[in-house]
Design an enzyme around this catalytic site. Structure first.
Site, mmCIF file in Angstrom:
data_model
loop_
_atom_site.group_PDB
_atom_site.id
_atom_site.type_symbol
_atom_site.label_atom_id
_atom_site.label_comp_id
_atom_site.label_asym_id
_atom_site.label_seq_id
_atom_site.Cartn_x
_atom_site.Cartn_y
_atom_site.Cartn_z
ATOM 1 C CE LYS A 152 -4.030 1.987 2.416
ATOM 2 N NZ LYS A 152 -4.878 1.922 3.628
ATOM 3 C CB SER A 189 -8.401 1.423 5.443
ATOM 4 O OG SER A 189 -9.013 2.682 5.455
ATOM 5 C CB SER A 227 -7.984 4.174 2.486
ATOM 6 O OG SER A 227 -7.184 3.419 3.387
#
Lengths: 509, 517
Positions: free
Chosen positions: A81, A180, A156
């Site tokens: 990420k 997330s 996210s």
């Protein structure tokens, strides 16, 4: 093992690599080819590092050839990420304000991955600074859900979830501040764990809300997720809030996959009204499967969870407003000169840069947080929110006196359409209503697929919550349920994800 | 753009004191001399190349996290204990949020409502021997900011500068901020009390060995808050006077020497008095002290509206020093400087006046070490307060700094004294040797050797010189034979000249007297 290396699980790849039936270079190249073929449609990656990944793969193949003893996941590639700093690789957090920044250091998690011999394929898309539930707040455009390219992959961490659901990586890292990792897993039929707060180092994670942020593993199976959890976790002297204890035995727990005699609590407040019928139906079926497997199921009440969302949206913006103050154009990242100002002052450059570099959701939360911390409002807002937080922790403590784990649907709905909630922040925030309490209390949580909702044929997720430091329970319950569900489905749910047609226009990295 | 400093009206100090009662509050920032910074492992060496002692943490790079320096916490506790403070059983760091280019994270990690040490005092000895008790509100831990250097413009300040440079070497250096309660009742002696407090605090911190406490290098910095209230009666400590509400304060920054502390407080008192007497009101603001002109000028306005949005630092866990640790640290406290001074004065046999000279010269430690190296207290005082003190003064340096820079050590001075007591050198030769040491020519013995300085021990040569001088001065010799011993002085001078100074004058005197009596 599936002859298509991108369809294999990480555990299968690890075995094949250990037995020498495939090389890391082959596995890594297969994923790079897949990325080149399909990421133009999914847009999971913000940056692909083919050269670096292949170099790492070659290095691990050489070490294996030389007879070195390697970690379980050595040679298995991974997507990271974009909120984690990677030495020599761009780290933007989905924001314009960090465009072009190349960190001079690795996050501890990234260092663990490299030390484990895992080639890093690239950096995955995310809502700007992890603020959002859809990736639509990424400054670089949204990622898409492989189940339906017109829908959101969650957020996210929608880059990491869509990477897994489109077979562009067998594993990915995530961070979970209010859901997330778990909500993107739920809407893509993948698995994701938010470990106990402090179980995985935060050093090198660009902070959203320090007291809520927790990095964790994302995979397509519970066992894969456990294997990655074991690599990511552990005490880090560089993170003062890191737990000084060994990583829980999550891999063993996933292999045990046993719920006999366990007491499982259904959280009364996380379900019912506001939850999509298909999501509820799949959840209830999963609960019945757990009963069939020998678990005892009871309903428990956590009355203060009703205030979790409100408390969360005071604590998160407060901490975020301070954490994001460092983005001021003075030392790194974007620098914008104010228009029509001769010889602007440092303050004017800061203001112009932050105006140009932050997106609307980031600005909204900075303003909220700045207000909540203001003198005269602090007690009413931040102070009250911290009290609610303590009450939620108390709810968890009481619940865990009665049961071993709690369960709920991960998100109230399946993936919504891109653009549907973009103009309604409150509707977007409500998507995290079931995942937020775990962050406020610091307890671990996992989401795994519960099936496809009847009304739209899209994946739904079930969430498992355990007491702090008892992350193993997530894996033993999750793996048991996963096994029963796969038996029922006659295969992994992701076998049903629509085939992406390879395009001839791979996304430029 | 040059800024001219407008001269503000000031009232004569005595007149001001006849009408107003001053109240002060002093905030002293002390840089700890730990090996590493407050929240990372970077070194803290003063004067390194700019931006060479930095890392992701103290540069505030995205993702970096702080870790508390345990040594700094221990120093903070020791300072608290030495100031008779209570030590918190549990306290947290807090973020102080404001934007400034020299602050990498745009918040300072500090302590807010949970300081590590609170409620203490420091007894300060004034020049007349009386004692003023300064009440300590709190001592808390925080990190220093980077250092901005404003290039261009005339004032070195940000306004009018062409551009600014920032050195982050200082960012993250551990700081302890020591805040007094309002200092009341000092009356006209307020400026003296302020200086004496900072001086006593400096001595204490030096004795604790927690900081370099060099005001000129910024490792100790003082902000002086001053306010005036109407004077009631003659006694600044009367209940009536203490009941009068405090006036509006100003905070004077950049007060970087002991002398400046006294002058700045005095100036602000006179300035406030002039404004108040004219019916004006004091603007609550930050003032900048100008050492050269001896005035303060307005800085940024500091009103209560300034909002730092403090909240507990979520990246750090609370500091909870065990009582065992606190007690073991209490065991490491040095003798309080006041007691120590009285003890040393007794041991050294100095008069009050002599001790004050030694204190004013900042020579206590040097003399202590010199005595420990074998010199007599009298000799140690004589040498340190002579040429080295004179030169340090001329260079506006304190003696310790001057000696360290020039390379003059207590061992050197003891060695020099040894050369005199052993009879190798006389006083005037020893002074020449000291000059040589101060000029960097080496140790006293090396300088004496190189310059060929040595009393002539050959009695034959001395006797020959004595005979020659007696023969050349028959009239003086006659006077001495008649019992006028004092006349020997004239002959001794000539003998020393004959011996080119390298003779023991005492020995020459006894030889002359032996031969003529």
């Amino acid at each position: 093992m599936n002859p298509d290396l991108t369809r294999a699980t990480a555990a299968e790849l690890a075995d094949a690599l250990a037995q020498g039936t495939v090389s890391s270079v082959e596995v890594t190249q297969a994923h790079l080819d897949r990325i080149a073929a399909v990421d133009g449609q999914v847009h999971s990656y913000l940056h692909v590092d083919g050269e670096g990944a292949l170099a790492a793969a070659r290095a691990v193949d050489e070490r294996r050839a030389a007879g070195e003893s390697l970690g379980v996941l050595a040679g298995v590639p991974i997507a990271v990420k974009d909120v984690m700093t990677t030495k020599g690789l761009p780290t933007t957090c989905g924001s314009r304000i960090l465009e072009g920044w190349i960190p001079p250091y690795d996050a501890t998690v990234v260092r663990h991955l490299r030390e484990a011999g895992m080639p890093i394929l690239g950096k995955t898309n995310m809502d700007e600074f992890a603020m959002g539930s859809s990736t639509e707040h990424s400054a670089y455009g949204p990622s898409r859900n492989p189940w339906d390219l017109d829908r959101i992959p969650g957020g996210s961490g929608g880059g990491s979830s869509s990477v897994l659901a489109s077979f562009q990586a067998p594993l990915a890292t995530g961070t979970d501040t209010g859901g997330s990792i778990r909500q993107p897993a739920a809407v893509t039929a993948t698995v994701g764990t938010k470990p106990t707060y402090g179980g995985v180092s935060r050093y090198g994670l660009v902070a959203l809300a320090s007291s809520l942020d927790q990095a964790g593993p994302c995979g397509r199976t519970v066992l894969d997720t456990a294997l990655l959890h074991a690599v990511m976790g552990g005490h880090d002297p560089l993170d003062s809030t890191s737990i000084d204890a060994p990583v829980p035995a999550v891999v063993e727990a996933a292999r045990r996959a046993d719920v006999k005699g366990l007491k499982i609590g259904i959280v009364k407040e996380l379900g019912g009204e506001g939850y999509q019928p298909g999501v509820r139906a799949r959840f209830e079926e999963s609960v019945q499967l757990l009963v069939d497997l020998g678990a005892e199921v009871v309903e428990v009440s956590c009355p203060n969870f009703d205030y979790a969302l409100a408390a969360y949206y005071l604590i998160l913006p407060s901490e975020a407003s301070s954490n994001l103050a460092k983005f001021d154009a003075m030392r790194y990242g974007l620098r914008v000169a104010p228009e029509g100002v001769d010889a602007p002052s440092a303050e004017q450059v800061m203001a112009a840069t932050r105006d140009a570099g932050f997106g609307p959701e980031v600005k909204r939360r900075i303003i909220l947080g700045t207000y909540a911390l203001s003198s005269g409002y602090y007690d009413a807002y931040y102070g009250s929110a911290q009290k609610v937080r303590a009450l939620i922790a108390q709810d968890f403590a009481r619940a865990f006196e009665q049961v071993d784990v709690l369960v709920s649907p991960t998100a109230p709905t399946t993936a919504f359409k891109l653009g549907d909630k973009l103009d309604d922040p409150m509707a977007m925030y409500l998507n995290d209503i079931a995942t937020i309490p775990a962050n406020l209390a610091g307890v671990p949580g996992m989401s795994l697929p519960s099936g496809l909702a009847d009304e739209d044929g899209l994946p739904a997720g079930i969430q498992i919550l355990a007491p702090a430091m008892q992350d193993e329970r997530l894996y033993t319950v999750g793996a048991a349920l996963e096994g029963a569900l796969i038996d029922r489905w006659g295969g992994h749910l992701l076998d049903r994800v629509p085939e992406l047609t390879a395009t001839s226009e791979p996304k430029g990295a | 753009m040059s800024t001219s400093i407008t001269t503000e009206a000031v009232m004569d100090y005595d007149e001001a004191m006849a009408r107003f009662d001053p109240v002060m509050g002093l905030e002293v920032h002390v840089e700890l001399h730990t090996n590493t910074k407050m929240f990372c492992g970077c070194p803290t060496t003063f004067g390194a190349e700019p931006n060479t002692q930095v890392c992701p943490v103290c540069l505030g790079l995205p993702g970096a996290l702080p870790v508390v320096n345990e040594k700094a916490v221990e120093s903070a506790i020791r300072i608290g204990l030495a100031l008779h403070c209570e030590i918190a059983e549990w306290c947290r760091f807090a973020r102080k949020n404001y934007f400034y280019p020299d602050m990498p994270k745009n918040f300072q990690t500090s302590q807010y409502d949970e300081p590590i040490a609170f409620n203490g005092y420091l007894d300060v000895e004034l020049e007349d021997g009386s004692t003023y008790r300064v009440e300590i509100e709190r001592a808390h831990m925080e990190e220093d900011t980077g250092k901005s250097l404003h290039i261009g413009g005339s004032t070195g300040r940000i306004h009018g500068a062409d551009y600014s440079l920032v050195d982050y070497n200082r960012a993250g250096i551990p700081l302890i901020e020591i805040v007094t309660k309002p200092m009341v009742g000092a009356g006209e002696r307020a400026p003296e009390v302020a200086k004496a407090y900072v001086s006593a605090l400096r001595d204490l911190l030096r004795a604790l060995d927690v900081s370099d406490v060099k005001m000129e290098q910024g490792s100790m910095r003082c902000d002086a808050n001053v306010s005036l209230r109407p004077k009631v009666g003659g006694d600044p400590l009367s209940a009536e006077q203490l009941a009068v509400p405090l006036g509006t304060r100003t905070e004077t920054k950049n007060v970087n020497s002991l002398r400046s502390v006294e002058r700045a407080v005095r100036y602000e008192i006179s300035r406030h008095a002039a404004i108040l007497a004219a019916g004006g009101s004091i603007l609550q603001e930050t003032r900048h002290w100008h050492e050269d002109t001896g005035v303060t000028t307005s800085g940024r306005e500091k009103s209560d509206a300034e909002d730092y949005r403090y909240f507990p630092e979520p990246d750090l866990v609370p500091v909870a020093p065990s009582r065992e640790l606190v007690e073991s640290l209490r065991g490491t406290l040095p003798e309080p400087p006041g007691l120590r001074r009285r003890r040393l004065q007794g041991e050294w046999g100095y008069s009050d006046l002599e001790m004050r000279d030694v204190l004013n010269a900042g020579a206590v430690e040097l003399i202590e070490q010199t005595v420990a190296a074998g010199a007599s207290p009298a000799a140690a005082k004589k040498w340190w307060l002579g040429e080295p003190s004179r030169r340090a003064n001329a260079q506006a340096q304190d003696l310790v700094t001057y000696a360290a820079e020039i390379g003059l050590t207590p061992a050197h001075v003891a060695e020099l004294d040894g050369l005199v007591t052993s009879g190798r050198l006389n006083d005037s030769m020893a002074r020449q040797v000291l000059d040589g040491v101060l000029a960097g020519e080496g140790t006293p013995t090396a300088v004496a050797d190189a310059r060929g300085l040595e009393l002539v021990q050959d009695d034959g040569a001395l006797e020959a010189a004595v005979d020659k001088v007696i023969e050349a001065n028959p009239d003086v010799a006659a006077k001495i034979r008649d019992g006028k011993v004092a006349a020997a002085g004239a002959l001794i001078g000539q003998v020393m000249k004959e011996m080119k100074g390298q003779a023991d004058a005492g020995k020459a005197r006894s030889l002359i007297l032996d031969k003529l009596q």
